[in-house]
Design a protein around this motif. Structure first.
Motif, PDB file in Angstrom:
ATOM      1  N   UNK A 202       0.811  -1.208   0.000  1.00 16.34           N
ATOM      2  CA  UNK A 202       0.000   0.000   0.000  1.00 16.34           C
ATOM      3  C   UNK A 202       0.848   1.262   0.000  1.00 16.34           C
ATOM      4  N   UNK A 203       0.293   2.300  -0.641  1.00 16.36           N
ATOM      5  CA  UNK A 203       0.952   3.604  -0.703  1.00 16.36           C
ATOM      6  C   UNK A 203      -0.015   4.689  -0.263  1.00 16.36           C
ATOM      7  N   UNK A 204       0.501   5.667   0.457  1.00 14.85           N
ATOM      8  CA  UNK A 204      -0.313   6.775   0.942  1.00 14.85           C
ATOM      9  C   UNK A 204      -0.725   7.744  -0.144  1.00 14.85           C
TER      10      UNK A 204
ATOM     11  N   UNK B 292      -4.552   7.628  -3.472  1.00 10.36           N
ATOM     12  CA  UNK B 292      -4.962   8.543  -4.535  1.00 10.36           C
ATOM     13  C   UNK B 292      -5.151   7.825  -5.871  1.00 10.36           C
ATOM     14  N   UNK B 293      -4.092   7.262  -6.450  1.00  8.80           N
ATOM     15  CA  UNK B 293      -4.192   6.669  -7.792  1.00  8.80           C
ATOM     16  C   UNK B 293      -3.210   5.517  -7.968  1.00  8.80           C
ATOM     17  N   UNK B 294      -3.564   4.624  -8.896  1.00 11.05           N
ATOM     18  CA  UNK B 294      -2.678   3.512  -9.243  1.00 11.05           C
ATOM     19  C   UNK B 294      -2.626   2.447  -8.176  1.00 11.05           C
ATOM     20  N   UNK B 295      -3.726   1.745  -7.969  1.00  7.82           N
ATOM     21  CA  UNK B 295      -3.773   0.703  -6.943  1.00  7.82           C
ATOM     22  C   UNK B 295      -2.652  -0.305  -7.078  1.00  7.82           C
ATOM     23  N   UNK B 296      -2.307  -0.682  -8.310  1.00  7.44           N
ATOM     24  CA  UNK B 296      -1.182  -1.596  -8.549  1.00  7.44           C
ATOM     25  C   UNK B 296       0.050  -0.797  -8.960  1.00  7.44           C
ATOM     26  N   UNK B 297      -0.042  -0.047 -10.075  1.00  9.17           N
ATOM     27  CA  UNK B 297       1.120   0.665 -10.618  1.00  9.17           C
ATOM     28  C   UNK B 297       0.730   2.092 -10.991  1.00  9.17           C
TER      29      UNK B 297
END
Length: 184
Positions: free
Chosen positions: A133-135, A163-168
């Motif tokens: 996961x990314x913030x 925000x955007x790009x759940x995978x990449x």
């Protein structure tokens, strides 16, 4: 310089840059069958916090094979691996699970920021990205600033980004090249 690590466990390490390993200026470490668990990179809004497990910078080109990255954290970029300034790591047959980043790239972050030594890009093959996961951008991976990365035969499962790009996420004139990109 050649550094080899084989079947080594890197557990619960912390640093400002590269929580477990920092590779700099044309080094070419070979990382084979290693485990990176619960490492972290910390920083503030302007410096540090990159590469929870590994940071490659200034032409350092890691070869990472048959390795496992779990529960690593970066406060800014690359929960597990961060490549910058002309570095182009090669990653094969690895698993990235439950890594996180407060900013960009839950597992991987690649940036061509002010490269003085050539293009930056990550080559990833036959690897699994699960529940990273990314913030901000790129739950599993984020490329920024004219990066060219390749993903072949990879699987992305249940990664999330706020925000955007759940995978990449591909940002600012970067390119993703995918071959057999898999999702459940």
């Amino acid at each position: 310089m050649l550094f080899r690590s084989r079947e080594v466990v890197f557990y619960d390490n912390a640093a400002k840059h590269g929580g477990a390993m920092f590779n700099w200026i044309f080094t070419s470490p070979h990382i084979l069958g290693c485990r990176f668990i619960n490492n972290s990179a910390f920083g503030d809004a302007y410096t540090g916090g990159g590469g929870g497990a590994i940071l490659d910078s200034d032409g350092a080109n890691s070869t990472i094979v048959d390795s496992f990255f779990e529960a690593n954290h970066a406060s800014r970029r690359g929960g597990a691996v961060y490549a910058d300034y002309g570095s182009s790591p090669t990653i094969r047959n690895c698993t990235f699970a439950h890594n996180d980043c407060d900013g960009l790239g839950g597992a991987l972050f690649t940036d061509n920021r002010a490269s003085r030594v050539g293009a930056t890009g990550t080559r990833v093959a036959d690897s699994v990205f699960r529940r990273n996961s990314a913030g901000i951008y790129g739950g599993a991976a984020a490329d920024y600033n004219e990066v060219s990365s390749t993903y072949a035969g990879c699987r992305f499962e249940r990664n999330t980004a706020v925000v955007s790009g759940g995978a990449v996420a591909t940002l600012y004139r970067s390119e993703e090249h995918t071959s057999e990109l898999q999702s459940p």
